[in-house]
Design a protein around this motif. Structure first.
Motif, short mmCIF file in Angstrom:
data_model
loop_
_atom_site.label_atom_id
_atom_site.label_comp_id
_atom_site.label_asym_id
_atom_site.label_seq_id
_atom_site.Cartn_x
_atom_site.Cartn_y
_atom_site.Cartn_z
N ALA A 1 -11.99 -73.79 74.82
CA ALA A 1 -13.19 -74.40 74.22
C ALA A 1 -13.64 -73.62 73.00
O ALA A 1 -13.99 -74.21 71.97
CB ALA A 1 -14.31 -74.48 75.25
N VAL B 1 -13.43 -76.61 64.72
CA VAL B 1 -14.29 -77.70 64.26
C VAL B 1 -15.50 -77.15 63.51
O VAL B 1 -15.92 -77.70 62.48
CB VAL B 1 -14.70 -78.61 65.44
CG1 VAL B 1 -15.77 -79.62 65.02
CG2 VAL B 1 -13.47 -79.33 66.00
N LEU C 1 -12.28 -82.48 69.09
CA LEU C 1 -12.81 -81.68 70.20
C LEU C 1 -12.16 -82.07 71.53
O LEU C 1 -11.73 -81.20 72.29
CB LEU C 1 -14.33 -81.84 70.29
CG LEU C 1 -15.14 -81.16 69.19
CD1 LEU C 1 -16.59 -81.61 69.24
CD2 LEU C 1 -15.04 -79.65 69.30
N VAL D 1 -11.14 -74.35 70.03
CA VAL D 1 -11.29 -75.70 69.46
C VAL D 1 -12.65 -75.86 68.79
O VAL D 1 -12.75 -76.38 67.67
CB VAL D 1 -11.06 -76.77 70.55
CG1 VAL D 1 -11.33 -78.16 70.01
CG2 VAL D 1 -9.63 -76.68 71.08
N LEU D 2 -13.70 -75.38 69.45
CA LEU D 2 -15.04 -75.44 68.82
C LEU D 2 -15.08 -74.61 67.54
O LEU D 2 -15.70 -75.02 66.55
CB LEU D 2 -16.11 -74.94 69.80
CG LEU D 2 -16.52 -75.91 70.90
CD1 LEU D 2 -17.36 -75.18 71.96
CD2 LEU D 2 -17.31 -77.08 70.32
N ALA E 1 -14.09 -85.03 63.89
CA ALA E 1 -14.49 -83.91 64.75
C ALA E 1 -14.57 -84.28 66.22
O ALA E 1 -14.12 -83.51 67.08
CB ALA E 1 -15.84 -83.35 64.28
#
Length: 196
Positions: free
Chosen positions: A10, A17, A71, A13-14, A67
């Protein structure tokens, strides 16, 4: 499938973005000047734009459209671990960028949609190449949620880089094949015993 370390997945990936949003904010401050640095098909002087074109977006709406699926699909694509995710991302990124550079329509091509299509097809075909029932179930769920998006690989609306979508999708298939091939080789290697 759930990634082996969901928190790290997480964060990665966050973080990616969030970087896209930071670049778009910088582009807004620069009056949109960064958008000219997309992939310019068959332009040898700026071939290196392949390196950063997914970071660039035309506006906030364009970025947000990419986006949200990034995610979800990016997180699911980390199920093989972060190292594998980075390799898959590199294959998709380069396949999409090179496909645009060779076959794209004139003008700069920007945006992370090639990655979106790549992650989507990676998740859809990975289970078939790996012959994994669990991954096929994940693929069915992903297809139910995002399958209609695949029409974007065909020429359609002006100003939309269907080439990025098509070659991103091909990159996802290539990455899925490579991941499955490497997994089979690792299983064979683990089953081999050597004599003294």
């Amino acid at each position: 499938m759930i990634p082996p370390n969901p928190v790290v997945s997480a964060v990665v990936v966050l973080g990616f973005v969030a970087l896209l949003y930071a670049v778009e904010a910088l582009d807004v401050v620069a009056g949109g000047a960064l958008d000219a640095n997309g992939v310019l098909p068959r332009n040898f002087a700026q071939w290196d734009n392949i390196i950063w074109y997914p970071y660039l977006h035309a506006d906030w709406a364009h970025l947000t459209n990419n986006a949200v699926p990034l995610l979800v699909l990016g997180f699911l694509a980390t199920s093989g671990g972060i190292a594998q995710f980075l390799q898959v991302t590199a294959v998709i990124w380069l396949t999409s960028g090179l496909g645009i550079w060779v076959f794209g329509q004139p003008g700069p091509h920007i945006g992370a949609s090639g990655l979106v299509f790549g992650f989507l097809t990676f998740l859809l075909v990975r289970g078939l190449f790996a012959r994994s029932p669990r991954q096929v179930v994940v693929a069915a769920a992903v297809f139910a949620a995002y399958g209609a998006v695949l029409w974007g690989v065909l020429p359609g609306r002006p100003g939309i880089s269907w080439e990025a979508h098509l070659f991103g999708a091909l990159g996802g298939v290539l990455a899925a094949w490579g991941v499955a091939r490497d997994a089979r080789a690792a299983r064979k290697g683990a089953g081999t015993s050597l004599g003294a």
